[in-house]
Design an enzyme around this catalytic site. Structure first.
Site, PDB file in Angstrom:
ATOM      1  N   CYS A 237      48.513  56.475  85.875  1.00 28.53           N
ATOM      2  CA  CYS A 237      47.968  55.262  86.504  1.00 28.53           C
ATOM      3  C   CYS A 237      47.086  54.551  85.474  1.00 28.53           C
ATOM      4  CB  CYS A 237      47.122  55.648  87.714  1.00 28.53           C
ATOM      5  SG  CYS A 237      45.734  56.679  87.236  1.00 28.53           S
TER       6      CYS A 237
ATOM      7  N   CYS B 290      37.130  55.611  85.566  1.00 29.62           N
ATOM      8  CA  CYS B 290      38.106  54.625  86.041  1.00 29.62           C
ATOM      9  C   CYS B 290      37.374  53.480  86.747  1.00 29.62           C
ATOM     10  CB  CYS B 290      39.072  55.296  87.019  1.00 29.62           C
ATOM     11  SG  CYS B 290      40.146  54.100  87.811  1.00 29.62           S
TER      12      CYS B 290
ATOM     13  N   HIS C  61      35.400  68.477  93.912  1.00 24.02           N
ATOM     14  CA  HIS C  61      36.108  67.615  92.958  1.00 24.02           C
ATOM     15  C   HIS C  61      35.092  66.796  92.170  1.00 24.02           C
ATOM     16  CE1 HIS C  61      38.752  64.502  91.363  1.00 24.02           C
ATOM     17  NE2 HIS C  61      39.754  65.332  91.600  1.00 24.02           N
TER      18      HIS C  61
ATOM     19  N   GLU D 239      35.128  63.822  90.973  1.00 21.96           N
ATOM     20  CA  GLU D 239      34.885  62.439  91.427  1.00 21.96           C
ATOM     21  C   GLU D 239      33.903  62.430  92.603  1.00 21.96           C
ATOM     22  OE1 GLU D 239      38.399  60.177  92.699  1.00 21.96           O
ATOM     23  OE2 GLU D 239      37.084  59.096  94.076  1.00 21.96           O
TER      24      GLU D 239
ATOM     25  N   SER E 220      48.191  61.611  86.773  1.00 20.82           N
ATOM     26  CA  SER E 220      47.723  62.067  85.461  1.00 20.82           C
ATOM     27  C   SER E 220      48.823  62.803  84.705  1.00 20.82           C
ATOM     28  CB  SER E 220      46.493  62.962  85.639  1.00 20.82           C
ATOM     29  OG  SER E 220      46.747  63.952  86.607  1.00 20.82           O
TER      30      SER E 220
HETATM   31  S1  SF4 Z   1      42.117  57.304  87.875  1.00 20.88           S
HETATM   32 FE1  SF4 Z   1      42.174  57.628  90.081  1.00 20.88          FE
HETATM   33  S2  SF4 Z   1      41.128  55.861  90.937  1.00 20.88           S
HETATM   34 FE2  SF4 Z   1      41.678  55.323  88.845  1.00 20.88          FE
HETATM   35  S3  SF4 Z   1      43.635  54.237  88.970  1.00 20.88           S
HETATM   36 FE3  SF4 Z   1      44.046  56.430  88.631  1.00 20.88          FE
HETATM   37  S4  SF4 Z   1      44.333  57.330  90.680  1.00 20.88           S
HETATM   38 FE4  SF4 Z   1      43.307  55.342  90.891  1.00 20.88          FE
END
Ligand code: SF4
Length: 313
Positions: A12, A100, A128, A130, A284
């Site tokens: 992503c 992010c 987690h 985050e 990821s």
């Molecule tokens: S790192 Fe997480 S929050 Fe950021 S774009 Fe990727 S999935 Fe979405």
């Protein structure tokens, strides 16, 4: 074996950005001076390749500074709490912030809600990175330096218990809910409903990441077209594990594979009985891992005549 890919899969924007920042930093700084605070992203192959180039991954809970002056430290895509960031600065690290941008939005939202005097519920996984980082932003936003202003709930049952307990102690509490970016929409809606039974005026923020949703929607569509599913990605990755459970919720036999070595063997059956296998990947998972698994699946011979739906054990 026929293999069909999900319409959206793999890296992503946030993960791509974190890896690009790390590569740029490794390219311009003497190797031993670049650290990351915890694993930069949840993918073992990408981390191994960055480590080979000199990245040193520190334990995020007790980072040990390097010996050289002003080493760079990359903050992982999942972000860290303001306390951890301040600690890193005080140890002389130069911060390269790879949080992010969407996680940043969640962090700032959490702080703003706490500043309004709300008890902030976070829907997500307690341990987690985050979620731990966002919880730190709630604490940072609490007026008067109080702590304990957030409650982390993993599912609707936990949310119901937590709301009932808060309601007994503070029936008039102002509340809000935000989501770990990778939670599914359905789970988030169920958690919100459980909380609203006690706090109907609760402010609900939708901080679910669009990238996560796109991959989940693409997988649901794929499940209607295949007999079984392989999810490429790390067991450490929350969004990858979520994809696995969505495939199973859709009634498909599903496996998680960090690499081709994790694929179930062609022999003995049942793996070879599936006519068409779907391939999706967490946010990821790098392209080369997806490709490696795709090629390995293609090379598995199958009976060619059975589809999962027609086959009965
Ligand atoms: S790192 Fe997480 S929050 Fe950021 S774009 Fe990727 S999935 Fe979405």
């Amino acid at each position: 074996m026929d293999v069909k890919r999900a319409g959206v899969l793999g890296f992503c924007m946030g993960v791509r950005r974190a890896v690009d920042l790390a590569e740029a930093e490794l390219g311009r700084t003497p190797l031993a001076d670049v650290y990351s605070c915890g694993p930069l992203i949840h993918n073992p192959q990408t981390l191994a390749s960055l480590e080979k180039r000199g990245l040193v991954i520190l334990d995020e809970d007790s980072p040990v500074p390097g010996a050289r002056a002003a080493p760079a430290i990359i903050i992982r895509a999942h972000g860290v709490s303001p306390g951890v960031e301040a600690d890193l600065r005080s140890r002389g690290f130069r911060i390269v912030d790879a949080t992010c941008p969407r996680v940043k939005v969640s962090q700032n939202t959490a702080r703003a809600l706490a500043e309004e005097g709300r008890c902030v519920f976070i829907a997500g996984e307690k341990n987690h990175a985050e979620v731990k980082g966002i919880a730190g932003y709630v604490d940072a936003g609490l007026p008067g330096g109080k702590d304990g202003g957030c409650v982390i709930v993993g599912n609707a049952a936990e949310a119901g218990q937590a709301a009932s307990s808060l309601f007994r102690r503070h029936p008039g509490a102002k509340t809000a809910l935000i989501a770990q970016t990778t939670i599914s929409e359905e789970e988030y809606a169920a958690i919100a409903e459980a909380l609203k039974k006690h706090f109907p005026g609760m402010e609900v923020k939708n901080t679910i990441c669009g990238a996560t949703r796109e991959r989940q929607d693409a997988l649901r569509k794929l499940c209607g077209e295949v007999d079984a599913v392989v999810v490429a990605g790390s067991r450490e990755s929350a969004n990858t594990r979520r994809l696995l459970s969505i495939a199973r919720d859709c009634g498909k036999p599903a496996w998680l594979a960090e690499s081709a070595a994790d694929l179930p063997p062609a022999e003995p059956p049942p793996f070879k009985k599936y006519g068409v296998v779907g391939l999706c990947a967490g946010a990821s998972t790098p392209d080369d891992v997806v490709e490696e698994i795709f090629r390995a699946l293609e090379n598995i011979p199958n009976d060619g005549v059975y589809s999962y739906n027609a086959y009965s054990d």
